[in-house]
Design a protein around this motif. Structure first.
Motif, PDB file in Angstrom:
ATOM      1  N   GLU A 132      -1.923  -0.357   1.177  1.00 59.39           N
ATOM      2  CA  GLU A 132      -2.548   0.620   2.069  1.00 59.39           C
ATOM      3  C   GLU A 132      -3.232   1.707   1.245  1.00 59.39           C
ATOM      4  O   GLU A 132      -2.668   2.197   0.262  1.00 59.39           O
ATOM      5  CB  GLU A 132      -1.505   1.247   2.984  1.00 59.39           C
ATOM      6  CG  GLU A 132      -0.767   0.236   3.860  1.00 59.39           C
ATOM      7  CD  GLU A 132       0.387   0.860   4.600  1.00 59.39           C
ATOM      8  OE1 GLU A 132       0.168   1.337   5.736  1.00 59.39           O
ATOM      9  OE2 GLU A 132       1.490   0.889   4.032  1.00 59.39           O
ATOM     10  N   ASP A 135       6.465  -4.542  -0.211  1.00 55.09           N
ATOM     11  CA  ASP A 135       6.753  -5.959  -0.009  1.00 55.09           C
ATOM     12  C   ASP A 135       7.920  -6.106   0.958  1.00 55.09           C
ATOM     13  O   ASP A 135       8.469  -5.115   1.446  1.00 55.09           O
ATOM     14  CB  ASP A 135       7.047  -6.654  -1.345  1.00 55.09           C
ATOM     15  CG  ASP A 135       8.272  -6.076  -2.047  1.00 55.09           C
ATOM     16  OD1 ASP A 135       9.391  -6.280  -1.540  1.00 55.09           O
ATOM     17  OD2 ASP A 135       8.124  -5.426  -3.089  1.00 55.09           O
ATOM     18  N   GLN A 136       8.306  -7.342   1.223  1.00 56.03           N
ATOM     19  CA  GLN A 136       9.390  -7.616   2.164  1.00 56.03           C
ATOM     20  C   GLN A 136      10.577  -8.273   1.472  1.00 56.03           C
ATOM     21  O   GLN A 136      11.323  -9.025   2.088  1.00 56.03           O
ATOM     22  CB  GLN A 136       8.858  -8.511   3.294  1.00 56.03           C
ATOM     23  CG  GLN A 136       7.744  -7.859   4.102  1.00 56.03           C
ATOM     24  CD  GLN A 136       7.122  -8.797   5.126  1.00 56.03           C
ATOM     25  OE1 GLN A 136       6.961  -9.990   4.860  1.00 56.03           O
ATOM     26  NE2 GLN A 136       6.786  -8.266   6.292  1.00 56.03           N
ATOM     27  N   ARG A 180      -9.187  -4.857  -4.607  1.00 52.76           N
ATOM     28  CA  ARG A 180      -9.666  -6.181  -4.181  1.00 52.76           C
ATOM     29  C   ARG A 180      -9.823  -7.119  -5.381  1.00 52.76           C
ATOM     30  O   ARG A 180      -9.536  -8.325  -5.288  1.00 52.76           O
ATOM     31  CB  ARG A 180     -11.001  -6.038  -3.438  1.00 52.76           C
ATOM     32  CG  ARG A 180     -10.872  -5.376  -2.059  1.00 52.76           C
ATOM     33  CD  ARG A 180     -12.184  -5.400  -1.308  1.00 52.76           C
ATOM     34  NE  ARG A 180     -12.032  -4.864   0.035  1.00 52.76           N
ATOM     35  CZ  ARG A 180     -12.278  -3.605   0.374  1.00 52.76           C
ATOM     36  NH1 ARG A 180     -12.692  -2.742  -0.558  1.00 52.76           N
ATOM     37  NH2 ARG A 180     -12.101  -3.191   1.620  1.00 52.76           N
ATOM     38  N   THR A 215       1.787  -5.663   1.191  1.00 53.00           N
ATOM     39  CA  THR A 215       0.859  -4.803   1.920  1.00 53.00           C
ATOM     40  C   THR A 215       0.348  -3.694   1.001  1.00 53.00           C
ATOM     41  O   THR A 215       1.140  -2.995   0.363  1.00 53.00           O
ATOM     42  CB  THR A 215       1.544  -4.162   3.145  1.00 53.00           C
ATOM     43  OG1 THR A 215       2.049  -5.204   3.986  1.00 53.00           O
ATOM     44  CG2 THR A 215       0.564  -3.309   3.934  1.00 53.00           C
ATOM     45  N   GLU A 220      -3.066 -15.446   1.969  1.00 50.91           N
ATOM     46  CA  GLU A 220      -2.476 -14.878   3.181  1.00 50.91           C
ATOM     47  C   GLU A 220      -1.256 -14.012   2.881  1.00 50.91           C
ATOM     48  O   GLU A 220      -0.724 -13.341   3.773  1.00 50.91           O
ATOM     49  CB  GLU A 220      -2.084 -15.978   4.162  1.00 50.91           C
ATOM     50  CG  GLU A 220      -1.110 -17.008   3.627  1.00 50.91           C
ATOM     51  CD  GLU A 220      -1.805 -18.187   2.944  1.00 50.91           C
ATOM     52  OE1 GLU A 220      -1.139 -19.230   2.755  1.00 50.91           O
ATOM     53  OE2 GLU A 220      -3.000 -18.057   2.606  1.00 50.91           O
ATOM     54  N   ARG A 221      -0.819 -14.008   1.644  1.00 49.19           N
ATOM     55  CA  ARG A 221       0.336 -13.179   1.303  1.00 49.19           C
ATOM     56  C   ARG A 221      -0.049 -11.699   1.180  1.00 49.19           C
ATOM     57  O   ARG A 221       0.825 -10.836   1.199  1.00 49.19           O
ATOM     58  CB  ARG A 221       0.956 -13.653  -0.016  1.00 49.19           C
ATOM     59  CG  ARG A 221       2.280 -12.967  -0.311  1.00 49.19           C
ATOM     60  CD  ARG A 221       2.997 -13.519  -1.507  1.00 49.19           C
ATOM     61  NE  ARG A 221       4.232 -12.775  -1.725  1.00 49.19           N
ATOM     62  CZ  ARG A 221       5.016 -12.894  -2.778  1.00 49.19           C
ATOM     63  NH1 ARG A 221       4.692 -13.748  -3.742  1.00 49.19           N
ATOM     64  NH2 ARG A 221       6.112 -12.181  -2.895  1.00 49.19           N
ATOM     65  N   PHE A 222      -1.341 -11.401   1.074  1.00 48.25           N
ATOM     66  CA  PHE A 222      -1.782 -10.028   0.874  1.00 48.25           C
ATOM     67  C   PHE A 222      -2.386  -9.455   2.154  1.00 48.25           C
ATOM     68  O   PHE A 222      -3.164 -10.109   2.833  1.00 48.25           O
ATOM     69  CB  PHE A 222      -2.812  -9.962  -0.260  1.00 48.25           C
ATOM     70  CG  PHE A 222      -2.268 -10.404  -1.586  1.00 48.25           C
ATOM     71  CD1 PHE A 222      -1.546  -9.537  -2.381  1.00 48.25           C
ATOM     72  CD2 PHE A 222      -2.465 -11.712  -2.029  1.00 48.25           C
ATOM     73  CE1 PHE A 222      -1.031  -9.949  -3.603  1.00 48.25           C
ATOM     74  CE2 PHE A 222      -1.969 -12.134  -3.251  1.00 48.25           C
ATOM     75  CZ  PHE A 222      -1.240 -11.252  -4.037  1.00 48.25           C
ATOM     76  N   ASP A 223      -2.028  -8.230   2.450  1.00 50.69           N
ATOM     77  CA  ASP A 223      -2.561  -7.514   3.610  1.00 50.69           C
ATOM     78  C   ASP A 223      -3.116  -6.178   3.113  1.00 50.69           C
ATOM     79  O   ASP A 223      -2.363  -5.256   2.805  1.00 50.69           O
ATOM     80  CB  ASP A 223      -1.458  -7.282   4.645  1.00 50.69           C
ATOM     81  CG  ASP A 223      -1.967  -6.536   5.884  1.00 50.69           C
ATOM     82  OD1 ASP A 223      -3.201  -6.411   6.034  1.00 50.69           O
ATOM     83  OD2 ASP A 223      -1.133  -6.083   6.690  1.00 50.69           O
ATOM     84  N   LEU A 224      -4.455  -6.114   2.988  1.00 54.28           N
ATOM     85  CA  LEU A 224      -5.107  -4.908   2.481  1.00 54.28           C
ATOM     86  C   LEU A 224      -5.597  -4.057   3.641  1.00 54.28           C
ATOM     87  O   LEU A 224      -6.357  -4.522   4.496  1.00 54.28           O
ATOM     88  CB  LEU A 224      -6.280  -5.289   1.570  1.00 54.28           C
ATOM     89  CG  LEU A 224      -7.112  -4.131   0.998  1.00 54.28           C
ATOM     90  CD1 LEU A 224      -6.242  -3.179   0.201  1.00 54.28           C
ATOM     91  CD2 LEU A 224      -8.242  -4.681   0.135  1.00 54.28           C
ATOM     92  N   ARG A 225      -5.158  -2.813   3.680  1.00 56.82           N
ATOM     93  CA  ARG A 225      -5.533  -1.890   4.748  1.00 56.82           C
ATOM     94  C   ARG A 225      -6.166  -0.649   4.125  1.00 56.82           C
ATOM     95  O   ARG A 225      -5.481   0.140   3.462  1.00 56.82           O
ATOM     96  CB  ARG A 225      -4.310  -1.487   5.574  1.00 56.82           C
ATOM     97  CG  ARG A 225      -3.519  -2.673   6.129  1.00 56.82           C
ATOM     98  CD  ARG A 225      -2.230  -2.203   6.784  1.00 56.82           C
ATOM     99  NE  ARG A 225      -1.414  -3.325   7.236  1.00 56.82           N
ATOM    100  CZ  ARG A 225      -0.207  -3.199   7.791  1.00 56.82           C
ATOM    101  NH1 ARG A 225       0.306  -1.965   7.947  1.00 56.82           N
ATOM    102  NH2 ARG A 225       0.480  -4.273   8.173  1.00 56.82           N
ATOM    103  N   THR A 228       5.034 -10.732   2.795  1.00 61.35           N
ATOM    104  CA  THR A 228       3.702 -10.143   2.683  1.00 61.35           C
ATOM    105  C   THR A 228       3.715  -8.924   1.766  1.00 61.35           C
ATOM    106  O   THR A 228       4.616  -8.083   1.835  1.00 61.35           O
ATOM    107  CB  THR A 228       3.189  -9.718   4.071  1.00 61.35           C
ATOM    108  OG1 THR A 228       3.150 -10.853   4.925  1.00 61.35           O
ATOM    109  CG2 THR A 228       1.790  -9.108   3.969  1.00 61.35           C
TER     110      THR A 228
END
Length: 359
Positions: free
Chosen positions: A270, A290-291, A214, A268, A228-233, A266
């Motif tokens: 995980e 990434d994409q 984080r 991501t 919004e480009r980051f997706d933390l799971r 995005t």
């Protein structure tokens, strides 16, 4: 008889490896001895298996000192992870390049496996070419920031009174940025040297891996990257981690910055617990994907080698080599693949903390 960890799982049989491979078990007895090792030493595998490794490899340095007495991994420092490659002599004076890696059951624990690699002197030329490439890369990477620093400082010293305070501030900011770039390069070179010599120092303490991730994401967002480009799971709970926080920051920073710079869409991240098994302890897995266009299949095997550059080819090409070295120094593993979105996917797994910390 013990067998080398993972040897049975390799797609490539040890006898097909280009380098000599000798593996000894926790008692120091040889349990794997491939065809190239037999060719280099003149010892048949049947004559080597089950014998003490120091008897099978009676190596000496150019001064006549027995290599085993100086580097005995079973009785040496528990913090050592191996021995750097060096030129040694077999009986009869034949030269070979020898390196060793110590596999421990736990950090600073007893040696569970000793893995020794042997290369003929023709490999020295490859090593020299690699060192020459390193010098050329360093010279190239240093030239640009040093030229900038020299240009701005010389201009300021010569024409100080002609510039406004704002102009001076901009010049000094550029000098400061270039100095940071030089510092990062020197740090990378020191890390490479320590990894190659098996002397990368790990200062372990409790680390909250989710908090570290984080923090890196926040730094990238503060630097102008859209949140919004980051997706933390994060799959809770994560096991405790006993690691070097600065080294883990290097790993996370490198992987996230690569995903932002070379990837697209995005990013991501995980994180989840890895349950213990018969071959590994409990741990934490971190995946960064990434994409973007991803890494070509033919380049996958070179990603963690020196000087590999993806994307636009910028940088020294040492970052992922250092990532691999740091993760493995912690007793972990790192892999590369393709994400569901077609981009690059990097995953590393670190073993959990010590029982004292988890208590």
């Amino acid at each position: 008889m013990d067998i080398a960890p993972g040897v049975g799982e390799l797609d490539l049989h040890p006898d097909h490896l280009p380098d000599g491979l000798v593996v000894a078990n926790r008692l120091g007895l040889v349990c794997s001895f491939n065809a190239e090792a037999a060719r280099l030493t003149g010892t048949a595998p049947a004559a080597a298996l089950g014998r003490p490794v120091e008897a099978v490899l009676p190596l000496e340095d150019p001064d006549g000192r027995r290599w085993w007495r100086v580097t005995n991994p079973y009785r040496g420092l528990s913090t050592r992870s191996g021995q750097p490659e060096r030129n040694l002599l077999l009986p009869g004076g034949r030269e070979v390049l020898v390196a060793a890696r110590y596999v421990r059951s736990r950090p600073a624990g007893p040696v569970r496996r000793l893995v020794v690699t042997l290369r003929g002197t023709d490999a020295r030329q490859r090593s020299e070419r690699s060192n020459a490439e390193l010098i050329a890369t360093v010279a190239h990477e240093l030239r640009s920031p040093l030229t900038s620093v020299k240009g701005f400082t010389a201009t300021l010293l010569d024409k100080w009174d002609r510039f406004t305070d704002e102009q001076k501030r901009l010049m000094m900011q550029t000098v400061d940025s270039d100095a940071d770039r030089i510092t990062r390069l020197i740090t990378e070179l020191l890390d490479v040297s320590r990894i190659d010599s098996g002397r990368l120092e790990i200062r372990r303490q409790p680390v909250r891996l989710d908090e570290a991730v984080r923090r890196h994401v926040k730094t990238l967002v503060n630097g102008g990257c859209p949140a919004e480009r980051f997706d933390l799971r994060v799959t809770e709970p994560l096991p405790g981690l006993w690691a070097d926080p600065d080294k883990i920051d290097q790993v996370l920073g490198n992987l996230l910055e690569n995903a932002v710079r070379h990837g697209a869409g995005t990013v991501t991240i995980e994180m989840h617990r890895v349950p213990p098994s018969t071959t590994r302890p409990e741990g934490t897995a971190v995946t960064v994907s990434d994409q973007g266009p991803g890494i070509p299949e033919e380049a996958m095997h070179r990603v963690f080698t020196r000087f590999w550059r993806g994307g636009d080819g910028g940088g020294t090409g040492l970052g992922l080599y250092i990532v691999k070295g740091i993760v493995e120094a912690h007793g972990g593993t790192v892999t590369v693949g393709r994400s569901a979105g077609g981009g690059a996917r990097f995953r590393f797994i670190l073993p959990a903390g010590t029982p004292a910390f988890l208590a």
